[in-house]
Design a protein around this motif. Structure first.
Motif, PDB file in Angstrom:
ATOM      1  N   ALA A  50     -17.672  12.434   9.086  1.00 59.30           N
ATOM      2  CA  ALA A  50     -16.646  11.195   9.339  1.00 59.30           C
ATOM      3  C   ALA A  50     -17.367  10.637  10.686  1.00 59.30           C
ATOM      4  N   VAL A  51     -17.674   9.338  10.395  1.00 60.27           N
ATOM      5  CA  VAL A  51     -18.083   8.518  11.601  1.00 60.27           C
ATOM      6  C   VAL A  51     -17.287   7.211  11.519  1.00 60.27           C
ATOM      7  N   GLY A  52     -17.052   6.777  12.839  1.00 67.23           N
ATOM      8  CA  GLY A  52     -16.190   5.303  12.625  1.00 67.23           C
ATOM      9  C   GLY A  52     -15.145   5.667  13.332  1.00 67.23           C
ATOM     10  N   CYS A  53     -14.939   6.154  14.487  1.00 73.28           N
ATOM     11  CA  CYS A  53     -13.698   6.396  14.988  1.00 73.28           C
ATOM     12  C   CYS A  53     -13.910   6.229  16.689  1.00 73.28           C
ATOM     13  N   PRO A  54     -13.654   5.086  17.413  1.00 75.51           N
ATOM     14  CA  PRO A  54     -12.897   3.957  16.510  1.00 75.51           C
ATOM     15  C   PRO A  54     -13.660   3.454  15.483  1.00 75.51           C
ATOM     16  N   HIS A  55     -13.051   2.744  14.707  1.00 74.02           N
ATOM     17  CA  HIS A  55     -13.868   1.813  13.628  1.00 74.02           C
ATOM     18  C   HIS A  55     -15.238   1.248  14.029  1.00 74.02           C
ATOM     19  N   LEU A  56     -16.347   1.738  13.071  1.00 76.60           N
ATOM     20  CA  LEU A  56     -17.514   1.471  13.201  1.00 76.60           C
ATOM     21  C   LEU A  56     -17.786  -0.078  13.456  1.00 76.60           C
ATOM     22  N   GLY A  85     -24.993   7.323  -1.563  1.00 78.87           N
ATOM     23  CA  GLY A  85     -23.977   8.386  -1.912  1.00 78.87           C
ATOM     24  C   GLY A  85     -22.902   8.509  -0.800  1.00 78.87           C
ATOM     25  N   LEU A  86     -23.028   7.582   0.461  1.00 79.76           N
ATOM     26  CA  LEU A  86     -21.867   7.251   1.216  1.00 79.76           C
ATOM     27  C   LEU A  86     -20.751   6.329   0.909  1.00 79.76           C
ATOM     28  N   LYS A  87     -19.743   6.714   1.471  1.00 85.35           N
ATOM     29  CA  LYS A  87     -18.489   5.803   1.285  1.00 85.35           C
ATOM     30  C   LYS A  87     -18.053   5.061   2.412  1.00 85.35           C
ATOM     31  N   VAL A  88     -17.546   4.090   2.196  1.00 83.58           N
ATOM     32  CA  VAL A  88     -16.881   3.016   3.317  1.00 83.58           C
ATOM     33  C   VAL A  88     -15.547   3.017   3.200  1.00 83.58           C
ATOM     34  N   LEU A  89     -14.609   3.688   4.047  1.00 82.09           N
ATOM     35  CA  LEU A  89     -13.589   3.675   3.921  1.00 82.09           C
ATOM     36  C   LEU A  89     -12.756   2.542   5.040  1.00 82.09           C
ATOM     37  N   THR A  90     -11.968   1.710   4.471  1.00 80.44           N
ATOM     38  CA  THR A  90     -11.397   0.462   5.364  1.00 80.44           C
ATOM     39  C   THR A  90     -10.054   0.738   5.556  1.00 80.44           C
ATOM     40  N   ASP A  91      -9.357  -0.085   6.473  1.00 78.13           N
ATOM     41  CA  ASP A  91      -8.146  -0.188   6.811  1.00 78.13           C
ATOM     42  C   ASP A  91      -7.621   1.139   7.599  1.00 78.13           C
ATOM     43  N   THR A  92      -8.202   2.331   7.582  1.00 71.29           N
ATOM     44  CA  THR A  92      -7.656   3.676   7.913  1.00 71.29           C
ATOM     45  C   THR A  92      -8.835   4.365   8.497  1.00 71.29           C
ATOM     46  N   CYS A  93      -8.728   5.755   8.440  1.00 67.10           N
ATOM     47  CA  CYS A  93      -9.608   6.692   8.919  1.00 67.10           C
ATOM     48  C   CYS A  93      -9.451   8.121   8.340  1.00 67.10           C
ATOM     49  N   ALA A  94     -10.226   8.958   8.435  1.00 64.42           N
ATOM     50  CA  ALA A  94     -10.343  10.488   7.852  1.00 64.42           C
ATOM     51  C   ALA A  94      -9.122  10.989   8.467  1.00 64.42           C
TER      52      ALA A  94
END
Ligand code: F3S
Length: 420
Positions: free
Chosen positions: A298-304, A352-361
């Motif tokens: 999980a990358v993007g903390c804070p949001h990428l 094969g990656l997923k882009v999660l928006t509006d929130t985080c893991a």
């Protein structure tokens, strides 16, 4: 506290219960901090919009039902789901529904649907010296440290009160004396190669947070060309392991072009030496597992940011995930839109990656996945992961998260740290 006529009228209920209640809370807070008066803000960022329990939902719906409206442009921090893809991310329907109701309440009050914890990347980015009221600790630390806009660290619901009133008590980081650097931080024996590496900054923040407490640290020796992404990860880590709301990074913070400027012509209240050995220990503490059980990266903390997300996509051009794991990028819907337009989203999803928006893991509900171990480049994610999700953690650089996903075993950054 000195109150103006308009404020007295609101406290008398002339503009309804929502406005009376929120202003009276701000006045009480101001009295607590000996603020002389309320001062206007030009924008707000609300963290309280994340659904985590029914009390927060009740507060939001009650306030919206009473007719509360934000008086200043107000951006919204993360919600508890990816609003467009919650089913694909296996977010339970009842959880998603409560998050949706929470979103609706804050939109009804006039919030802008940014749904990001990195509001300094896009949209209503304030300028130097601008008075704002922001919630979300990483955003507060970043906007004070890097942009030089002025906000205190507003807790959930205080941010809402400030946005409804369009005012805050004149105190703390809103004032020039309140922004004076307090403790000088000196790094000892940190190799240059590490100082210019992404993995250094979250660890420095994680270590420094509890050491400085609520004081404003002044960091010397940080290269002036250090990218914003690194300072972002420093701020997020220090604001979560401790309660940092602002740092002066000499040569980078607009109010700290020199040491003298950072201390406003005075002397530091204290000096803190940070030896390399302490940084190494802090880095070790961030991992609670080894690579053998990693099943989520999980990358993007804070949001990428957009450049960071494009960099990850470029590393996956012509490649795919080489291991049976999930690789999630958390970012804003704005960045996802840019990635889609530029073709980078197709590269990421094709690999094969997923882009999660509006929130985080860690702020959504990932229990249905049954993950065991999260690999992350974020000290903030590592800090909260155990408590919020029950997962163990492997902390690594962004480069190593990508490398591991592509089949590489060694964590290259550990050489720079002298560990491994
Ligand atoms: Fe943002 Fe989630 Fe980190 S809300 S700051 S990505 S814990």
């Amino acid at each position: 506290m000195e109150l103006r006529g308009e404020e007295r009228r609101i406290l008398d209920g002339d503009e309804g219960e929502a406005h009376r209640m929120t202003l009276s809370i701000l006045v009480r807070m101001g009295e607590l901090f000996d603020a002389p008066r309320l001062m206007p803000i030009t924008q707000a960022h609300i963290d309280a919009c994340l659904y985590s329990n029914d009390a927060g939902l009740e507060f939001a719906e009650r306030l919206a039902g009473l007719g509360a409206r934000f008086r200043v442009p107000t951006t919204l921090n993360v919600t508890a789901r990816d609003a467009a893809r919650w089913e694909a991310f296996r977010i339970p329907a009842d959880w998603s529904e409560k998050a949706r109701r929470m979103e609706e309440a804050y939109l009804a009050m006039g919030g802008l649907p940014t749904w990001t914890c990195a509001p300094y990347e896009h949209g209503l980015v304030p300028r130097f010296g601008q008075q704002v009221a922001w919630g979300e600790s990483n955003a507060v630390a970043f906007v004070n440290t890097v942009i030089g806009a002025r906000t205190n660290r507003y807790a959930d619901f205080m941010d809402v009160c400030a946005a409804v009133a369009g005012k805050v008590p004149e105190t703390g980081l809103h004032t020039t004396p309140g922004r004076r650097g307090q403790v000088l931080v000196r790094l000892r024996e940190v190799p240059d190669g590490l100082l210019s590496h992404e993995s250094f900054y979250p660890v420095l923040g994680y270590l420094l947070g509890p050491l400085v407490g609520e004081r404003i640290p002044v960091l010397e020796g940080i290269p002036g060309a250090t990218p914003n992404a690194y300072v972002k990860s420093f701020c997020a880590a220090a604001a979560s392991s401790g309660s940092l709301a602002m740092a002066h990074v000499v040569g980078l913070t607009p109010e700290a072009r020199t040491l003298q400027e950072a201390f406003q012509g005075g002397e530091p209240d204290g000096v803190l030496e940070i030896p390399m050995g302490d940084l190494r220990d802090a880095r070790r503490k961030l991992s609670t597992a080894d690579l053998t059980t990693v099943d989520l990266i999980a990358v993007g903390c804070p949001h990428l940011s957009l450049p960071e997300a494009m960099w990850v996509a470029d590393q996956f051009r012509g490649k795919r995930l080489a291991r049976p794991l999930e690789f999630w990028i958390s970012t804003s819907r704005a960045v996802r839109g840019y990635l889609e337009g530029s073709g980078h989203l197709a590269t990421l999803e094709g690999a094969g990656l997923k882009v999660l928006t509006d929130t985080c893991a860690v702020t959504t509900n990932i229990r249905p996945w049954g993950f065991r171990t999260m690999m992350t480049n974020s000290a903030k994610h590592a800090h909260y992961c155990g408590g919020q999700t029950g997962l163990t953690v492997v902390f690594a650089s962004l480069e190593d998260c990508v490398g591991y996903a592509q089949g590489r075993d060694a964590l290259e950054a550990e050489r720079l740290w002298g560990i491994g």
